[in-house]
Design a protein around this motif. Sequence first.
Motif, PDB file in Angstrom:
ATOM      1  N   GLY A  94      29.578 125.526  21.140  1.00 61.95           N
ATOM      2  CA  GLY A  94      30.441 125.452  22.536  1.00 61.95           C
ATOM      3  C   GLY A  94      29.670 125.237  23.507  1.00 61.95           C
ATOM      4  N   LEU A  95      28.403 126.092  23.788  1.00 67.15           N
ATOM      5  CA  LEU A  95      27.684 125.797  24.745  1.00 67.15           C
ATOM      6  C   LEU A  95      26.811 124.815  25.184  1.00 67.15           C
ATOM      7  CD1 LEU A  95      26.447 129.387  25.113  1.00 67.15           C
ATOM      8  CD2 LEU A  95      27.964 128.354  26.602  1.00 67.15           C
ATOM      9  N   GLN A 139      30.128 129.193  16.300  1.00 58.02           N
ATOM     10  CA  GLN A 139      31.173 128.349  17.125  1.00 58.02           C
ATOM     11  C   GLN A 139      30.923 128.385  18.635  1.00 58.02           C
ATOM     12  OE1 GLN A 139      35.040 129.611  15.918  1.00 58.02           O
ATOM     13  NE2 GLN A 139      34.768 128.653  13.741  1.00 58.02           N
ATOM     14  N   ARG A 140      30.587 129.710  19.009  1.00 53.13           N
ATOM     15  CA  ARG A 140      30.574 129.936  20.413  1.00 53.13           C
ATOM     16  C   ARG A 140      29.189 129.322  20.987  1.00 53.13           C
ATOM     17  NH1 ARG A 140      33.221 135.383  22.769  1.00 53.13           N
ATOM     18  NH2 ARG A 140      35.290 135.067  21.921  1.00 53.13           N
ATOM     19  N   LEU A 197      31.183 138.400  23.025  1.00 54.29           N
ATOM     20  CA  LEU A 197      31.655 138.491  21.537  1.00 54.29           C
ATOM     21  C   LEU A 197      31.332 139.896  20.919  1.00 54.29           C
ATOM     22  CD1 LEU A 197      33.242 137.029  19.393  1.00 54.29           C
ATOM     23  CD2 LEU A 197      30.870 136.335  18.689  1.00 54.29           C
ATOM     24  N   THR A 240      27.086 134.997  26.141  1.00 56.65           N
ATOM     25  CA  THR A 240      28.427 134.657  25.212  1.00 56.65           C
ATOM     26  C   THR A 240      28.209 135.385  23.986  1.00 56.65           C
ATOM     27  OG1 THR A 240      28.043 132.370  25.779  1.00 56.65           O
ATOM     28  CG2 THR A 240      29.246 132.767  23.670  1.00 56.65           C
ATOM     29  N   GLU A 283      31.923 133.049  14.348  1.00 57.09           N
ATOM     30  CA  GLU A 283      32.342 132.917  15.522  1.00 57.09           C
ATOM     31  C   GLU A 283      31.202 132.928  16.562  1.00 57.09           C
ATOM     32  OE1 GLU A 283      34.682 136.590  16.567  1.00 57.09           O
ATOM     33  OE2 GLU A 283      36.201 136.174  15.301  1.00 57.09           O
ATOM     34  N   ILE A 284      29.736 133.312  16.071  1.00 56.32           N
ATOM     35  CA  ILE A 284      28.733 133.270  16.844  1.00 56.32           C
ATOM     36  C   ILE A 284      28.306 131.893  16.690  1.00 56.32           C
ATOM     37  CG2 ILE A 284      26.420 133.953  17.048  1.00 56.32           C
ATOM     38  CD1 ILE A 284      26.757 136.744  16.354  1.00 56.32           C
TER      39      ILE A 284
END
Length: 185
Positions: free
Chosen positions: A167-168, A163-164, A139, A135, A160-161
Amino acid sequence: MADAAAATADDKAPPAPAAPALPIKLLIIVVVAALVAGLGGAFVVVKMLGGKSEPAAAPEERKPEPQAKAESRGDGGGKHGAAAAPGAMFDLEPFIVNLADSPEIRYLKLTVKLEAENEAASAELSARVPQLRDTILVLLSSKDSTTIRTPQGKFQLRDEITQRVNGLLSKPGVRSAYFTDFVVQ
Protein backbone atom coordinates in the motif's frame (compact mmCIF):
# COMPACT_ATOMS: atom_id res chain seq x y z
CA MET A 1 -3.29 -115.03 45.56
CA ALA A 2 -4.04 -112.03 43.54
CA ASP A 3 -2.26 -110.04 46.19
CA ALA A 4 0.81 -112.20 45.93
CA ALA A 5 0.88 -111.94 42.15
CA ALA A 6 0.57 -108.17 42.32
CA ALA A 7 3.39 -108.00 44.85
CA THR A 8 5.72 -110.09 42.70
CA ALA A 9 4.84 -107.97 39.61
CA ASP A 10 5.83 -104.82 41.49
CA ASP A 11 9.11 -106.36 42.52
CA LYS A 12 9.91 -107.50 38.99
CA ALA A 13 9.13 -104.13 37.28
CA PRO A 14 12.13 -101.91 37.25
CA PRO A 15 11.56 -98.39 38.44
CA ALA A 16 10.70 -95.87 35.65
CA PRO A 17 13.87 -94.27 34.42
CA ALA A 18 14.04 -90.61 35.40
CA ALA A 19 14.36 -88.18 32.50
CA PRO A 20 17.94 -87.15 32.23
CA ALA A 21 18.20 -83.65 33.63
CA LEU A 22 19.69 -81.11 31.24
CA PRO A 23 22.74 -79.58 32.68
CA ILE A 24 22.12 -76.01 33.77
CA LYS A 25 25.12 -74.79 31.77
CA LEU A 26 23.71 -76.25 28.55
CA LEU A 27 20.30 -74.66 29.22
CA ILE A 28 21.88 -71.22 29.81
CA ILE A 29 23.96 -71.50 26.63
CA VAL A 30 20.89 -72.37 24.53
CA VAL A 31 18.86 -69.45 25.97
CA VAL A 32 21.70 -66.95 25.43
CA ALA A 33 22.25 -68.17 21.86
CA ALA A 34 18.53 -67.77 21.12
CA LEU A 35 18.55 -64.21 22.51
CA VAL A 36 21.63 -63.25 20.51
CA ALA A 37 20.13 -64.68 17.32
CA GLY A 38 16.83 -62.84 17.95
CA LEU A 39 18.55 -59.51 18.66
CA GLY A 40 20.82 -59.93 15.64
CA GLY A 41 17.83 -60.63 13.41
CA ALA A 42 15.98 -57.61 14.78
CA PHE A 43 19.04 -55.43 14.18
CA VAL A 44 19.30 -56.59 10.57
CA VAL A 45 15.58 -55.96 9.97
CA VAL A 46 15.79 -52.45 11.44
CA LYS A 47 18.86 -51.62 9.36
CA MET A 48 17.20 -52.87 6.18
CA LEU A 49 13.98 -50.95 6.83
CA GLY A 50 15.91 -47.87 7.94
CA GLY A 51 17.92 -47.89 4.72
CA LYS A 52 14.79 -48.09 2.58
CA SER A 53 13.01 -45.17 4.31
CA GLU A 54 15.75 -42.64 3.45
CA PRO A 55 15.42 -43.01 -0.33
CA ALA A 56 11.65 -42.93 0.10
CA ALA A 57 11.96 -39.47 1.68
CA ALA A 58 13.83 -38.08 -1.31
CA PRO A 59 10.96 -38.62 -3.80
CA GLU A 60 8.58 -36.91 -1.36
CA GLU A 61 10.84 -33.89 -1.35
CA ARG A 62 10.85 -33.85 -5.15
CA LYS A 63 7.06 -34.07 -5.46
CA PRO A 64 6.28 -30.39 -4.62
CA GLU A 65 8.36 -29.16 -7.56
CA PRO A 66 6.26 -30.84 -10.28
CA GLN A 67 3.08 -29.77 -8.50
CA ALA A 68 4.23 -26.16 -8.40
CA LYS A 69 5.08 -26.27 -12.11
CA ALA A 70 1.71 -27.78 -12.91
CA GLU A 71 -0.06 -25.05 -10.94
CA SER A 72 1.87 -22.29 -12.73
CA ARG A 73 1.05 -23.76 -16.15
CA GLY A 74 -2.59 -24.35 -15.35
CA ASP A 75 -3.10 -20.90 -13.88
CA GLY A 76 -1.98 -19.13 -17.03
CA GLY A 77 1.13 -17.39 -15.69
CA GLY A 78 1.01 -14.33 -13.47
CA LYS A 79 1.66 -14.76 -9.80
CA HIS A 80 2.47 -18.49 -9.64
CA GLY A 81 4.97 -18.38 -12.49
CA ALA A 82 6.72 -15.42 -10.91
CA ALA A 83 6.84 -17.15 -7.52
CA ALA A 84 9.03 -19.91 -8.97
CA ALA A 85 12.01 -17.54 -9.32
CA PRO A 86 13.03 -15.86 -6.06
CA GLY A 87 12.92 -12.10 -6.02
CA ALA A 88 15.32 -9.60 -4.53
CA MET A 89 15.38 -9.81 -0.73
CA PHE A 90 15.16 -6.55 1.21
CA ASP A 91 16.30 -6.65 4.84
CA LEU A 92 14.77 -4.50 7.57
CA GLU A 93 16.34 -3.85 10.94
CA PRO A 94 14.81 -5.85 13.83
CA PHE A 95 11.63 -4.53 15.44
CA ILE A 96 11.13 -4.53 19.21
CA VAL A 97 7.60 -3.47 20.21
CA ASN A 98 5.22 -3.62 23.14
CA LEU A 99 2.25 -5.81 22.33
CA ALA A 100 -1.37 -4.84 23.04
CA ASP A 101 -1.80 -7.28 25.96
CA SER A 102 -3.74 -5.38 28.63
CA PRO A 103 -2.97 -6.93 32.04
CA GLU A 104 0.62 -7.90 31.25
CA ILE A 105 3.36 -6.17 29.36
CA ARG A 106 4.61 -8.36 26.52
CA TYR A 107 7.31 -7.64 23.98
CA LEU A 108 7.84 -8.84 20.44
CA LYS A 109 11.19 -8.94 18.73
CA LEU A 110 10.76 -9.49 15.02
CA THR A 111 13.13 -9.43 12.07
CA VAL A 112 11.47 -9.18 8.67
CA LYS A 113 12.81 -9.74 5.17
CA LEU A 114 10.72 -8.59 2.23
CA GLU A 115 10.80 -10.34 -1.14
CA ALA A 116 10.60 -7.74 -3.88
CA GLU A 117 9.48 -8.70 -7.38
CA ASN A 118 12.33 -6.81 -9.07
CA GLU A 119 15.18 -4.39 -8.47
CA ALA A 120 12.97 -1.34 -9.08
CA ALA A 121 10.69 -2.38 -6.20
CA SER A 122 13.76 -2.99 -4.04
CA ALA A 123 15.05 0.49 -4.84
CA GLU A 124 11.68 2.01 -3.91
CA LEU A 125 11.73 0.05 -0.62
CA SER A 126 15.19 1.48 0.12
CA ALA A 127 13.88 5.00 -0.39
CA ARG A 128 10.94 4.45 1.98
CA VAL A 129 12.57 2.71 4.98
CA PRO A 130 11.21 5.15 7.61
CA GLN A 131 7.66 4.79 6.25
CA LEU A 132 8.01 1.00 6.12
CA ARG A 133 9.24 0.81 9.71
CA ASP A 134 6.47 3.11 10.94
CA THR A 135 3.74 1.11 9.18
CA ILE A 136 5.07 -2.20 10.51
CA LEU A 137 5.58 -0.84 14.04
CA VAL A 138 1.98 0.42 14.21
CA LEU A 139 0.72 -2.93 12.96
CA LEU A 140 2.84 -4.96 15.40
CA SER A 141 1.92 -2.88 18.43
CA SER A 142 -1.78 -3.45 17.71
CA LYS A 143 -1.41 -7.25 18.05
CA ASP A 144 -1.67 -9.30 21.24
CA SER A 145 0.55 -12.23 22.15
CA THR A 146 -2.16 -14.90 22.07
CA THR A 147 -2.99 -14.33 18.41
CA ILE A 148 0.55 -14.00 17.05
CA ARG A 149 1.83 -17.08 18.86
CA THR A 150 -0.32 -19.41 16.77
CA PRO A 151 0.77 -20.46 13.28
CA GLN A 152 -2.43 -18.97 11.84
CA GLY A 153 -1.66 -15.69 13.59
CA LYS A 154 1.85 -15.62 12.14
CA PHE A 155 0.52 -16.28 8.62
CA GLN A 156 -2.07 -13.53 9.04
CA LEU A 157 0.58 -11.11 10.32
CA ARG A 158 2.81 -11.93 7.35
CA ASP A 159 -0.06 -11.22 4.95
CA GLU A 160 -0.96 -7.96 6.70
CA ILE A 161 2.65 -6.75 6.55
CA THR A 162 2.79 -7.57 2.83
CA GLN A 163 -0.47 -5.71 2.17
CA ARG A 164 0.54 -2.62 4.15
CA VAL A 165 3.96 -2.41 2.54
CA ASN A 166 2.44 -2.78 -0.94
CA GLY A 167 0.00 0.00 0.00
CA LEU A 168 2.96 2.35 0.53
CA LEU A 169 4.54 1.67 -2.84
CA SER A 170 3.50 3.36 -6.06
CA LYS A 171 3.09 -0.07 -7.68
CA PRO A 172 2.74 -3.25 -5.52
CA GLY A 173 6.13 -4.91 -5.71
CA VAL A 174 6.44 -7.05 -2.57
CA ARG A 175 5.61 -10.73 -2.98
CA SER A 176 5.87 -11.79 0.63
CA ALA A 177 7.30 -10.99 4.02
CA TYR A 178 9.48 -13.56 5.82
CA PHE A 179 10.20 -13.74 9.54
CA THR A 180 13.79 -14.59 10.35
CA ASP A 181 13.52 -13.84 14.06
CA PHE A 182 10.30 -14.05 16.10
CA VAL A 183 10.42 -13.82 19.90
CA VAL A 184 7.51 -13.04 22.23
CA GLN A 185 8.39 -12.36 25.84
